[in-house]
Design an enzyme around this catalytic site. Structure first.
Site, PDB file in Angstrom:
ATOM      1  N   LYS A 180       0.801  -1.219   0.000  1.00  0.00           N
ATOM      2  CA  LYS A 180       0.000   0.000   0.000  1.00  0.00           C
ATOM      3  C   LYS A 180       0.839   1.276   0.000  1.00  0.00           C
ATOM      4  O   LYS A 180       0.290   2.368  -0.144  1.00  0.00           O
ATOM      5  CB  LYS A 180      -0.977  -0.003   1.184  1.00  0.00           C
ATOM      6  CG  LYS A 180      -1.957  -1.142   1.172  1.00  0.00           C
ATOM      7  CD  LYS A 180      -2.846  -1.283  -0.061  1.00  0.00           C
ATOM      8  CE  LYS A 180      -3.796  -0.185  -0.315  1.00  0.00           C
ATOM      9  NZ  LYS A 180      -4.959  -0.603  -1.186  1.00  0.00           N
TER      10      LYS A 180
HETATM   11  N1  PMP Z   1      -2.955  -7.629   1.541  1.00  0.00           N
HETATM   12  C1  PMP Z   1      -2.856  -6.734   2.533  1.00  0.00           C
HETATM   13  C2  PMP Z   1      -2.152  -7.126   3.784  1.00  0.00           C
HETATM   14  C3  PMP Z   1      -3.419  -5.461   2.377  1.00  0.00           C
HETATM   15  O1  PMP Z   1      -3.318  -4.563   3.384  1.00  0.00           O
HETATM   16  C4  PMP Z   1      -4.093  -5.148   1.189  1.00  0.00           C
HETATM   17  C5  PMP Z   1      -4.703  -3.791   1.042  1.00  0.00           C
HETATM   18  N2  PMP Z   1      -6.010  -3.689   1.513  1.00  0.00           N
HETATM   19  C6  PMP Z   1      -4.204  -6.133   0.191  1.00  0.00           C
HETATM   20  C7  PMP Z   1      -3.604  -7.355   0.401  1.00  0.00           C
HETATM   21  C8  PMP Z   1      -5.004  -5.930  -1.070  1.00  0.00           C
HETATM   22  O2  PMP Z   1      -4.629  -4.870  -1.843  1.00  0.00           O
HETATM   23  P1  PMP Z   1      -5.695  -4.041  -2.662  1.00  0.00           P
HETATM   24  O3  PMP Z   1      -6.300  -3.054  -1.707  1.00  0.00           O
HETATM   25  O4  PMP Z   1      -4.904  -3.362  -3.714  1.00  0.00           O
HETATM   26  O5  PMP Z   1      -6.726  -4.947  -3.204  1.00  0.00           O
END
Ligand code: PMP
Length: 330
Positions: free
Chosen positions: A48
């Site tokens: 992120k």
């Molecule tokens: N894994 C973790 C630990 C995350 O914090 C996130 C972000 N919410 C994601 C996966 C998924 O990423 P995205 O928000 O881009 O779908």
């Protein structure tokens, strides 16, 4: 063997450009070539950091965010931590709303980086106490404040279309059969998927979903209804946000929490990689998908964040037991 050391003019320039690592024992189990995109090596330790930077840069460029302003976000933690890094470098204040069920390590890290954190109860999206609704109200109440709204902010998808997708393409020399990833906001899988499909229409984009998420039902039937629940953080969702592009998803699998937890420990013991639950989810789904798809595929998974973020949860046998899960035996 020495590799080219990086020199960066700012910690923000350390975001992205993450390595791709071959997961040997996982590959043997799956009868496929499974690679992990090491997003846990971003400066604060998660994928992120990428959208955090671009969301702030766009808000600045659009004049929505002025010097000394306040960043507001509703977050499972990692986006907040990434935004707190950007805020430290650029001189902004941060106010985040985080569900109280998220790991104490993430909440503590956001606070250590200088963010003000308000905790919200685990309630539905329509509830006024939901973190996204509290964040939206804070934007109205505070001066020179911007609610970044990662769930519907196009920068959160674009950054993966502009960086993560092209990196995977380059690192595999275009020889990638599938990407298998979890989705929280959906920004990563949608941006990566969109980029790769433009290059090669036959790349499979596979969603790894936890129990209790509306994504897989939505992909399969157009009905956003959820059953069950999950302890995995940052993945799965109760409503379909603007950053999720259903058109790029070919396939979706639901992975039970225990399978994701088992995979987290295998990554630790067999590969020496200390990663969080959504990485276990992505790898477990890749193994399942590879077995169905036939031997020899080259598959990229997302290793989204560091296991250090879950020392008191996923890596604590008592915590696991309280949540109906078993700590695997070595
Ligand atoms: N894994 C973790 C630990 C995350 O914090 C996130 C972000 N919410 C994601 C996966 C998924 O990423 P995205 O928000 O881009 O779908």
């Amino acid at each position: 063997m020495a590799s080219e050391p990086r020199v960066a003019g700012s910690p923000l320039d350390l975001i992205g450009g993450t390595p791709l690592v071959r997961l040997d024992s996982v590959s043997r189990r799956a009868g496929a070539e499974i690679w992990g995109k090491c997003e846990f090596l971003n400066p604060t330790g998660s994928v992120k950091d990428r959208p955090a930077r671009l969301m702030v840069e766009r808000a600045e460029a659009e004049g929505r965010l002025r010097p000394g302003g306040t960043l507001i976000e509703g977050t499972a933690g990692n986006t907040g931590i990434g935004l707190a890094l950007v805020a430290a470098v650029r001189g902004y204040r941060c106010v985040f709303v985080i569900p109280e069920t998220m790991s104490p390590e993430k909440i503590q890290f956001a606070r250590l980086l200088g963010a003000e954190v308000q905790l919200s109860p685990q309630v539905g999206w329509d509830d006024p106490r939901h973190y996204s609704q509290v964040a939206r109200r804070l934007e109205q109440e505070l001066d020179n404040a911007v609610y970044l709204n990662q769930f519907d902010n196009p920068a959160n998808l674009d950054v993966h279309y502009l960086t993560t997708g092209p990196e995977i393409w380059e690192q595999t020399g275009g020889a990638v059969d599938a990407v298998v990833m979890g989705a929280g906001t959906g920004g990563t899988i949608s941006g990566v998927g969109r980029f790769l499909k433009e290059r090669r229409a036959d790349v499979s984009v596979v969603l790894a979903d936890p129990e209790g998420s509306v994504y897989r039902p939505w992909v399969e039937s157009g009905e956003p209804r959820a059953e069950g629940c999950s302890i995995l953080e940052g993945v799965g969702i109760g409503r379909v946000p603007g950053c999720f592009d259903r058109d790029v998803i070919d396939d979706a699998l639901t992975v039970p929490d225990q399978d994701a937890v088992d995979e987290v420990y295998r990554l630790l013991w067999d590969e020496g990689l200390f990663v969080g639950g959504s990485s276990g989810l992505s790898v477990a789904a890749a193994v399942r998908w590879a077995r169905d798809a036939g031997r020899g595929r080259r598959i990229v998974c997302n290793l989204c964040d560091s296991g250090a973020r879950y020392r008191s949860t996923l890596f604590d046998a008592d915590w696991l037991a309280r949540h109906g899960l078993r700590r695997p035996e070595r």
